[in-house]
Design a protein around this motif. Structure first.
Motif, PDB file in Angstrom:
ATOM      1  N   ILE A   1     -72.125  -1.329  42.093  1.00 21.90           N
ATOM      2  CA  ILE A   1     -71.762  -1.658  43.411  1.00 21.90           C
ATOM      3  C   ILE A   1     -71.261  -3.114  43.446  1.00 21.90           C
ATOM      4  O   ILE A   1     -70.573  -3.574  44.157  1.00 21.90           O
ATOM      5  CB  ILE A   1     -72.760  -1.097  44.231  1.00 21.90           C
ATOM      6  N   GLU A   2     -72.213  -3.781  42.808  1.00 23.34           N
ATOM      7  CA  GLU A   2     -71.876  -5.325  42.768  1.00 23.34           C
ATOM      8  C   GLU A   2     -70.517  -5.542  42.034  1.00 23.34           C
ATOM      9  O   GLU A   2     -70.101  -6.679  42.811  1.00 23.34           O
ATOM     10  CB  GLU A   2     -73.044  -5.973  41.948  1.00 23.34           C
ATOM     11  N   ARG A   3     -70.259  -4.789  41.195  1.00 28.18           N
ATOM     12  CA  ARG A   3     -68.716  -5.253  40.716  1.00 28.18           C
ATOM     13  C   ARG A   3     -67.532  -4.970  41.816  1.00 28.18           C
ATOM     14  O   ARG A   3     -66.822  -6.029  41.858  1.00 28.18           O
ATOM     15  CB  ARG A   3     -68.355  -4.570  39.334  1.00 28.18           C
ATOM     16  N   LEU A   4     -67.793  -4.117  42.383  1.00 24.68           N
ATOM     17  CA  LEU A   4     -67.098  -3.586  43.381  1.00 24.68           C
ATOM     18  C   LEU A   4     -66.832  -4.486  44.735  1.00 24.68           C
ATOM     19  O   LEU A   4     -66.060  -5.004  45.131  1.00 24.68           O
ATOM     20  CB  LEU A   4     -66.713  -2.205  44.090  1.00 24.68           C
ATOM     21  N   LEU A   5     -68.133  -4.861  45.055  1.00 24.16           N
ATOM     22  CA  LEU A   5     -68.538  -5.840  46.267  1.00 24.16           C
ATOM     23  C   LEU A   5     -67.747  -7.161  45.871  1.00 24.16           C
ATOM     24  O   LEU A   5     -67.564  -7.980  46.636  1.00 24.16           O
ATOM     25  CB  LEU A   5     -69.753  -5.958  46.399  1.00 24.16           C
ATOM     26  N   ALA A   6     -67.774  -7.626  44.573  1.00 27.67           N
ATOM     27  CA  ALA A   6     -67.444  -8.914  44.198  1.00 27.67           C
ATOM     28  C   ALA A   6     -65.945  -9.180  44.363  1.00 27.67           C
ATOM     29  O   ALA A   6     -65.339 -10.335  44.159  1.00 27.67           O
ATOM     30  CB  ALA A   6     -67.855  -9.179  42.648  1.00 27.67           C
ATOM     31  N   THR A   7     -65.421  -8.166  44.209  1.00 25.37           N
ATOM     32  CA  THR A   7     -63.768  -8.192  44.683  1.00 25.37           C
ATOM     33  C   THR A   7     -63.324  -8.564  45.928  1.00 25.37           C
ATOM     34  O   THR A   7     -62.290  -8.771  46.483  1.00 25.37           O
ATOM     35  CB  THR A   7     -63.135  -6.683  44.174  1.00 25.37           C
ATOM     36  N   GLY A   8     -64.314  -8.401  46.831  1.00 18.48           N
ATOM     37  CA  GLY A   8     -64.000  -8.674  48.110  1.00 18.48           C
ATOM     38  C   GLY A   8     -63.772  -7.808  49.252  1.00 18.48           C
ATOM     39  O   GLY A   8     -63.424  -7.768  50.425  1.00 18.48           O
ATOM     40  N   LEU A   9     -63.466  -6.583  48.550  1.00 18.47           N
ATOM     41  CA  LEU A   9     -63.061  -5.157  49.364  1.00 18.47           C
ATOM     42  C   LEU A   9     -64.481  -4.763  50.147  1.00 18.47           C
ATOM     43  O   LEU A   9     -65.421  -4.720  49.541  1.00 18.47           O
ATOM     44  CB  LEU A   9     -62.635  -4.333  48.496  1.00 18.47           C
ATOM     45  N   PRO A  10     -64.060  -4.542  51.226  1.00 16.21           N
ATOM     46  CA  PRO A  10     -65.256  -4.044  52.206  1.00 16.21           C
ATOM     47  C   PRO A  10     -65.713  -2.537  51.608  1.00 16.21           C
ATOM     48  O   PRO A  10     -64.889  -1.858  51.727  1.00 16.21           O
ATOM     49  CB  PRO A  10     -64.863  -4.104  53.654  1.00 16.21           C
ATOM     50  N   LEU A  11     -66.919  -2.599  51.402  1.00 14.48           N
ATOM     51  CA  LEU A  11     -67.260  -1.000  50.932  1.00 14.48           C
ATOM     52  C   LEU A  11     -67.873  -0.504  52.091  1.00 14.48           C
ATOM     53  O   LEU A  11     -68.845  -0.626  53.106  1.00 14.48           O
ATOM     54  CB  LEU A  11     -68.376  -1.129  49.977  1.00 14.48           C
ATOM     55  N   VAL A  12     -67.256   0.878  52.391  1.00 16.46           N
ATOM     56  CA  VAL A  12     -67.846   1.382  53.753  1.00 16.46           C
ATOM     57  C   VAL A  12     -68.248   2.965  53.725  1.00 16.46           C
ATOM     58  O   VAL A  12     -68.763   3.624  54.482  1.00 16.46           O
ATOM     59  CB  VAL A  12     -66.877   1.562  54.963  1.00 16.46           C
ATOM     60  N   HIS A  13     -68.017   3.263  52.375  1.00 14.15           N
ATOM     61  CA  HIS A  13     -68.724   4.890  52.018  1.00 14.15           C
ATOM     62  C   HIS A  13     -69.044   4.627  50.534  1.00 14.15           C
ATOM     63  O   HIS A  13     -68.678   3.849  49.718  1.00 14.15           O
ATOM     64  CB  HIS A  13     -67.606   5.639  52.373  1.00 14.15           C
ATOM     65  N   ALA A  14     -70.100   5.577  49.996  1.00 10.76           N
ATOM     66  CA  ALA A  14     -70.488   5.773  48.817  1.00 10.76           C
ATOM     67  C   ALA A  14     -70.237   7.401  48.290  1.00 10.76           C
ATOM     68  O   ALA A  14     -71.013   8.059  49.343  1.00 10.76           O
ATOM     69  CB  ALA A  14     -71.870   5.147  48.508  1.00 10.76           C
ATOM     70  N   ASN A  15     -69.946   7.761  47.190  1.00 14.26           N
ATOM     71  CA  ASN A  15     -70.232   9.154  46.620  1.00 14.26           C
ATOM     72  C   ASN A  15     -70.416   9.016  44.946  1.00 14.26           C
ATOM     73  O   ASN A  15     -70.398   7.750  44.781  1.00 14.26           O
ATOM     74  CB  ASN A  15     -68.981   9.940  47.134  1.00 14.26           C
ATOM     75  N   ALA A  16     -70.250  10.123  44.544  1.00 15.17           N
ATOM     76  CA  ALA A  16     -70.391   9.791  43.130  1.00 15.17           C
ATOM     77  C   ALA A  16     -69.857  10.962  42.356  1.00 15.17           C
ATOM     78  O   ALA A  16     -69.374  11.992  42.820  1.00 15.17           O
ATOM     79  CB  ALA A  16     -72.028  10.036  42.902  1.00 15.17           C
ATOM     80  N   HIS A  17     -69.302  10.622  41.076  1.00 12.74           N
ATOM     81  CA  HIS A  17     -68.322  11.607  40.206  1.00 12.74           C
ATOM     82  C   HIS A  17     -69.577  12.694  39.803  1.00 12.74           C
ATOM     83  O   HIS A  17     -70.378  12.489  39.653  1.00 12.74           O
ATOM     84  CB  HIS A  17     -68.076  10.638  38.953  1.00 12.74           C
ATOM     85  N   GLN A  18     -68.572  13.735  40.157  1.00 15.58           N
ATOM     86  CA  GLN A  18     -69.321  15.158  39.799  1.00 15.58           C
ATOM     87  C   GLN A  18     -70.471  15.059  40.981  1.00 15.58           C
ATOM     88  O   GLN A  18     -71.676  16.139  40.459  1.00 15.58           O
ATOM     89  CB  GLN A  18     -69.735  15.400  38.690  1.00 15.58           C
ATOM     90  N   HIS A  19     -70.400  14.503  42.015  1.00  9.97           N
ATOM     91  CA  HIS A  19     -71.785  14.465  42.910  1.00  9.97           C
ATOM     92  C   HIS A  19     -73.146  14.291  42.520  1.00  9.97           C
ATOM     93  O   HIS A  19     -74.046  14.862  42.902  1.00  9.97           O
ATOM     94  CB  HIS A  19     -71.477  15.968  43.682  1.00  9.97           C
ATOM     95  N   LEU A  20     -73.276  13.680  41.382  1.00  9.02           N
ATOM     96  CA  LEU A  20     -74.470  13.472  40.652  1.00  9.02           C
ATOM     97  C   LEU A  20     -75.475  12.753  41.531  1.00  9.02           C
ATOM     98  O   LEU A  20     -76.650  12.779  41.385  1.00  9.02           O
ATOM     99  CB  LEU A  20     -74.432  12.927  39.454  1.00  9.02           C
ATOM    100  N   HIS A  21     -74.905  11.972  42.686  1.00  9.02           N
ATOM    101  CA  HIS A  21     -75.714  11.229  43.457  1.00  9.02           C
ATOM    102  C   HIS A  21     -76.800  11.831  44.281  1.00  9.02           C
ATOM    103  O   HIS A  21     -77.709  11.448  45.037  1.00  9.02           O
ATOM    104  CB  HIS A  21     -75.008  10.211  44.406  1.00  9.02           C
ATOM    105  N   VAL A  22     -76.735  13.390  44.407  1.00  7.30           N
ATOM    106  CA  VAL A  22     -77.722  14.073  45.307  1.00  7.30           C
ATOM    107  C   VAL A  22     -78.655  14.741  44.353  1.00  7.30           C
ATOM    108  O   VAL A  22     -79.508  15.479  44.964  1.00  7.30           O
ATOM    109  CB  VAL A  22     -76.735  15.229  46.156  1.00  7.30           C
ATOM    110  N   LEU A  23     -78.732  14.498  43.224  1.00  2.35           N
ATOM    111  CA  LEU A  23     -79.822  14.838  42.493  1.00  2.35           C
ATOM    112  C   LEU A  23     -81.076  14.228  42.851  1.00  2.35           C
ATOM    113  O   LEU A  23     -81.112  13.151  43.332  1.00  2.35           O
ATOM    114  CB  LEU A  23     -79.878  14.668  40.896  1.00  2.35           C
ATOM    115  N   PRO A  24     -82.217  15.272  43.046  1.00  2.00           N
ATOM    116  CA  PRO A  24     -83.464  14.691  43.415  1.00  2.00           C
ATOM    117  C   PRO A  24     -83.974  13.202  42.833  1.00  2.00           C
ATOM    118  O   PRO A  24     -83.633  13.071  41.481  1.00  2.00           O
ATOM    119  CB  PRO A  24     -84.527  15.695  43.078  1.00  2.00           C
ATOM    120  N   ARG A  25     -84.401  12.253  43.468  1.00  2.00           N
ATOM    121  CA  ARG A  25     -84.481  11.021  43.172  1.00  2.00           C
ATOM    122  C   ARG A  25     -83.475   9.920  42.764  1.00  2.00           C
ATOM    123  O   ARG A  25     -83.535   8.909  43.287  1.00  2.00           O
ATOM    124  CB  ARG A  25     -85.604  10.889  41.880  1.00  2.00           C
TER     125      ARG A  25
END
Length: 281
Positions: free
Chosen positions: A114-138
């Motif tokens: 996240i911080e690498r992308l924010l450091a480019t100056g691009l506004p980040l308005v959404h998040a998701n994950a490769h293969q939807h792994l971000h919805v795993l518990p915890r």
């Protein structure tokens, strides 16, 4: 009113994926992209996105299949002997289910992305994950906390309505998508109604990842609901080059062509769907 955001994933992983996403934004219906900060083509992708400030950018969090941003010795539970992230969802899921994944290491790696992308100056308005792994518990709770901390207002929660009545006996994809929907329902319950991070009402196109055609796109659009849906897509240009780099069996060129088909805007109007973006909500 039915509104639709069309998000092209995998930008920055490979030049062909970036080219396809931008072609589908310039000449088609894509209104947002998600960028992989670990991608081999990250820097050129950012440069091209700077030329398109109206195109929403988000983070495509990546826990498998690429090289991490973290030193491997700091995230040993996420990498193999070669120091790369585990090969894919099955490998990570097995280690996760056996308790072999350290959540603090996931947080460290995702924070760096996240911080690498924010450091480019691009506004980040959404998040998701490769293969939807971000919805795993915890993992989802970690992603939600990072989104709140970094001011990212939207996070994708999969809700694939096209699973019912479809079966892929060779690949077991029906079972995989049913599990993904269950994880999505759990993740949605973790959202605070008055919190700073929101999710859209429905996802479309997950069932046809990498294989969207005009007809499949038509079928997906019929499943849009009042509110805001997100069509998840994976355009690319250069099937031969992309297939040599990734064994996903995707039809990148055909998906790009479908998203740019001149008949799609009329299809949207026929379904009473208005194209929008995260930043306009």
């Amino acid at each position: 009113m039915k509104k639709l955001i069309v998000t092209a994933d995998d930008v920055g992983l490979h030049p062909g994926m970036t080219r396809g996403a931008l072609a589908a934004a310039d000449a088609g219906i894509v209104t947002a992209v998600s960028v992989a900060a670990v991608g081999r083509a990250f820097e050129p992708a950012v440069e091209r996105l700077r030329e398109r400030p109206a195109l929403d950018a988000g983070i495509h969090l990546t826990l498998v299949g690429e090289r991490p941003l973290s030193p491997p010795e700091e995230i040993p539970s996420l990498v193999g002997r070669d120091g790369a992230l585990l090969s894919g969802y099955p490998a990570l899921a097995r280690r996760f289910l056996w308790g072999g994944i350290a959540i603090k290491e996931i947080e460290a790696e995702l924070r760096r992305q996240i911080e690498r992308l924010l450091a480019t100056g691009l506004p980040l308005v959404h998040a998701n994950a490769h293969q939807h792994l971000h919805v795993l518990p915890r993992v989802f709770e970690t992603v939600l906390r990072l989104a709140e901390e970094h001011g990212i207002p939207f996070v994708r929660i999969p809700c694939e309505p096209a699973v019912a009545g479809r079966w892929w006996p060779r690949t077991g994809r029906t079972a995989q998508l049913a599990v993904l929907n269950a994880l999505g329902r759990r993740a949605r319950r973790r959202l605070e109604p008055t919190g700073s991070v929101r999710a859209l009402d429905r996802t479309l196109g997950v069932v046809d990842a990498g294989h969207l055609t005009v007809e499949r796109l038509r079928g997906a659009l019929r499943l849009a609901v009042p509110g805001v849906s997100e069509l998840v897509c994976h355009p690319g240009l250069g099937d031969a080059e992309l297939s040599a780099a990734y064994d996903w069996d995707y039809d990148w060129d055909a998906e790009t062509a479908a998203l740019c088909d001149p008949g799609v805007p009329e299809m949207l109007r026929g379904e009473g769907i208005e194209l929008t973006s995260f930043s306009r909500l």
